[in-house]
Design a protein around this motif. Structure first.
Motif, PDB file in Angstrom:
ATOM      1  N   ALA A 168       0.823  -1.208   0.000  1.00  0.00           N
ATOM      2  CA  ALA A 168       0.000   0.000   0.000  1.00  0.00           C
ATOM      3  C   ALA A 168       0.859   1.260   0.000  1.00  0.00           C
ATOM      4  N   ASP A 169       0.466   2.228  -0.794  1.00  0.00           N
ATOM      5  CA  ASP A 169       1.103   3.551  -0.814  1.00  0.00           C
ATOM      6  C   ASP A 169       0.583   4.329   0.392  1.00  0.00           C
ATOM      7  N   LEU A 170       1.474   4.723   1.301  1.00  0.00           N
ATOM      8  CA  LEU A 170       1.072   5.444   2.509  1.00  0.00           C
ATOM      9  C   LEU A 170       1.554   6.885   2.499  1.00  0.00           C
ATOM     10  N   SER A 171       1.817   7.431   1.314  1.00  0.00           N
ATOM     11  CA  SER A 171       2.097   8.858   1.216  1.00  0.00           C
ATOM     12  C   SER A 171       0.819   9.639   1.512  1.00  0.00           C
ATOM     13  N   LEU A 172       0.949  10.892   1.873  1.00  0.00           N
ATOM     14  CA  LEU A 172      -0.244  11.677   2.198  1.00  0.00           C
ATOM     15  C   LEU A 172      -1.167  11.871   0.997  1.00  0.00           C
ATOM     16  N   PRO A 173      -0.661  12.128  -0.215  1.00  0.00           N
ATOM     17  CA  PRO A 173      -1.589  12.169  -1.358  1.00  0.00           C
ATOM     18  C   PRO A 173      -2.342  10.856  -1.555  1.00  0.00           C
ATOM     19  N   ALA A 174      -1.683   9.721  -1.314  1.00  0.00           N
ATOM     20  CA  ALA A 174      -2.362   8.433  -1.453  1.00  0.00           C
ATOM     21  C   ALA A 174      -3.410   8.246  -0.366  1.00  0.00           C
TER      22      ALA A 174
ATOM     23  N   ALA B 284      -5.050  10.685   1.009  1.00  0.00           N
ATOM     24  CA  ALA B 284      -6.166  11.539   0.584  1.00  0.00           C
ATOM     25  C   ALA B 284      -7.060  10.789  -0.402  1.00  0.00           C
ATOM     26  N   GLN B 285      -6.454  10.058  -1.320  1.00  0.00           N
ATOM     27  CA  GLN B 285      -7.256   9.272  -2.261  1.00  0.00           C
ATOM     28  C   GLN B 285      -7.975   8.127  -1.564  1.00  0.00           C
ATOM     29  N   LEU B 286      -7.404   7.633  -0.457  1.00  0.00           N
ATOM     30  CA  LEU B 286      -8.099   6.623   0.339  1.00  0.00           C
ATOM     31  C   LEU B 286      -9.370   7.204   0.944  1.00  0.00           C
ATOM     32  N   VAL B 287      -9.320   8.488   1.331  1.00  0.00           N
ATOM     33  CA  VAL B 287     -10.527   9.170   1.807  1.00  0.00           C
ATOM     34  C   VAL B 287     -11.567   9.231   0.692  1.00  0.00           C
ATOM     35  N   ALA B 288     -11.117   9.539  -0.518  1.00  0.00           N
ATOM     36  CA  ALA B 288     -12.041   9.564  -1.662  1.00  0.00           C
ATOM     37  C   ALA B 288     -12.686   8.199  -1.869  1.00  0.00           C
ATOM     38  N   GLU B 289     -11.880   7.157  -1.762  1.00  0.00           N
ATOM     39  CA  GLU B 289     -12.407   5.802  -1.898  1.00  0.00           C
ATOM     40  C   GLU B 289     -13.411   5.496  -0.792  1.00  0.00           C
ATOM     41  N   PHE B 290     -13.123   5.945   0.402  1.00  0.00           N
ATOM     42  CA  PHE B 290     -14.009   5.743   1.555  1.00  0.00           C
ATOM     43  C   PHE B 290     -15.372   6.397   1.308  1.00  0.00           C
ATOM     44  N   LEU B 291     -15.370   7.635   0.812  1.00  0.00           N
ATOM     45  CA  LEU B 291     -16.633   8.324   0.528  1.00  0.00           C
ATOM     46  C   LEU B 291     -17.425   7.583  -0.545  1.00  0.00           C
ATOM     47  N   ASP B 292     -16.717   7.085  -1.549  1.00  0.00           N
ATOM     48  CA  ASP B 292     -17.389   6.331  -2.608  1.00  0.00           C
ATOM     49  C   ASP B 292     -18.012   5.052  -2.077  1.00  0.00           C
TER      50      ASP B 292
END
Length: 296
Positions: free
Chosen positions: A67-73, A75-83
């Motif tokens: 898993a990519d654990l950079s902060l931009p990644a 942030a995209q995990l948050v996007a995935e969570f909302l979806d």
């Protein structure tokens, strides 16, 4: 506490449920969703409050090794969570590094284009060149150079209240929240996989400390309402950054909260809940004048 399996791994989250307008609340480094317990107790009376525990150092489940654990990644995990939760017209709230994640999403626009997010609240957070923030952030970036085992030895010092209260730890982040902070220390102290994830996340964060400057270039084109809430006594997140954010954002207002450090959800939960509720109310039919500033 609920769980959801996302691309990076299993995420715990609080969800009060109900039919009220959704508010999603994001925490910072070395924290979990309990940061928001105080505001959620108030907001859940008429809103659905959802607070994920992101892989930022106090999570409970190890992420996938690849898993990519950079902060931009993340942030995209948050996007995935909302979806995955199929949330619409969300009030997206971020404090500390949670606010940095929100800014990354504001700049990206991917989630917003799908009409997931209707408005944003930035609560005393990293912005512009303030990353890593303060003595605490700079020390955390240094500890990311350690092996997971040595990082665990370093974290053992956080068992002592006196050290947690120092400016090198949480002393300049919260005035009143030590009991909550102590709980955040348990996962990296007791779980090797969390120490592994945290070191990976800190190393990725240290590799790119200018990401918020790049994100700020897109803020003037963000066309949705934004509430900027800043701690008047903040010693880690410069209050002038709150004012600067409001100047950049076309539909923003600023509220300052007295007698609080950065972690306003711990220091002034009722006041913060009140201003978020006023902003997130679906009955809000008029936009505040750009740059409006007041104290709560």
């Amino acid at each position: 506490m609920k769980q959801i399996e996302l691309s990076a791994g299993t995420i715990d989250y609080q969800d009060t449920g109900g039919d009220g307008p959704p508010i999603v609340l994001l925490h910072g480094l070395m924290m979990d969703a309990s940061l928001w317990d105080g505001p959620i107790a108030e907001l859940s009376l008429d809103h659905r409050c959802v607070a994920p525990t992101l892989p930022l150092g106090a999570h409970r489940h190890g992420m996938h090794a690849e898993a990519d654990l950079s902060l931009p990644a993340i942030a995209q995990l948050v996007a995935e969570f909302l979806d995955r939760l199929d949330l619409y017209d969300v009030t997206l709230v971020g404090n500390d590094t949670g606010g940095a994640l929100v800014q990354l999403l504001m700049g990206d626009g991917t989630v917003l284009a799908r009409q997931r997010v209707g408005r944003v609240v930035l609560v005393s957070c990293e912005a512009f060149d303030n990353f890593p923030p303060g003595l605490t952030g700079k020390l955390l970036m240094l500890t990311g150079k350690l092996s997971p085992a040595l990082f665990g030895l370093f974290m053992q010092q956080m068992r002592f209240r006196m050290l947690r209260h120092s400016p090198l730890a949480f002393g300049w982040l919260t005035k009143r929240g030590d009991a909550t902070v102590a709980g955040w220390m348990e996962p990296p102290l007791t779980q090797p996989e969390i120490r592994r994830d945290t070191v990976r996340m800190l190393r990725a964060a240290a590799a790119d400390t200018s990401f918020l400057l790049a994100s700020a270039e897109y803020l003037p084109s963000f066309d949705r309402p934004v509430l900027v809430v800043w701690a008047a006594d903040d010693r880690v997140m410069p209050p002038e950054h709150g004012r600067r954010l409001v100047e950049l954002l076309p539909h923003a207002q600023l509220i300052e909260i007295a007698d609080s450090y950065t972690l306003i959800p711990l220091d002034q939960p009722a006041r913060l809940a009140r201003v978020i509720r006023q902003f997130a109310s679906p009955s809000r039919t008029t936009e505040p004048p750009r740059g409006t500033s007041r104290s709560a």
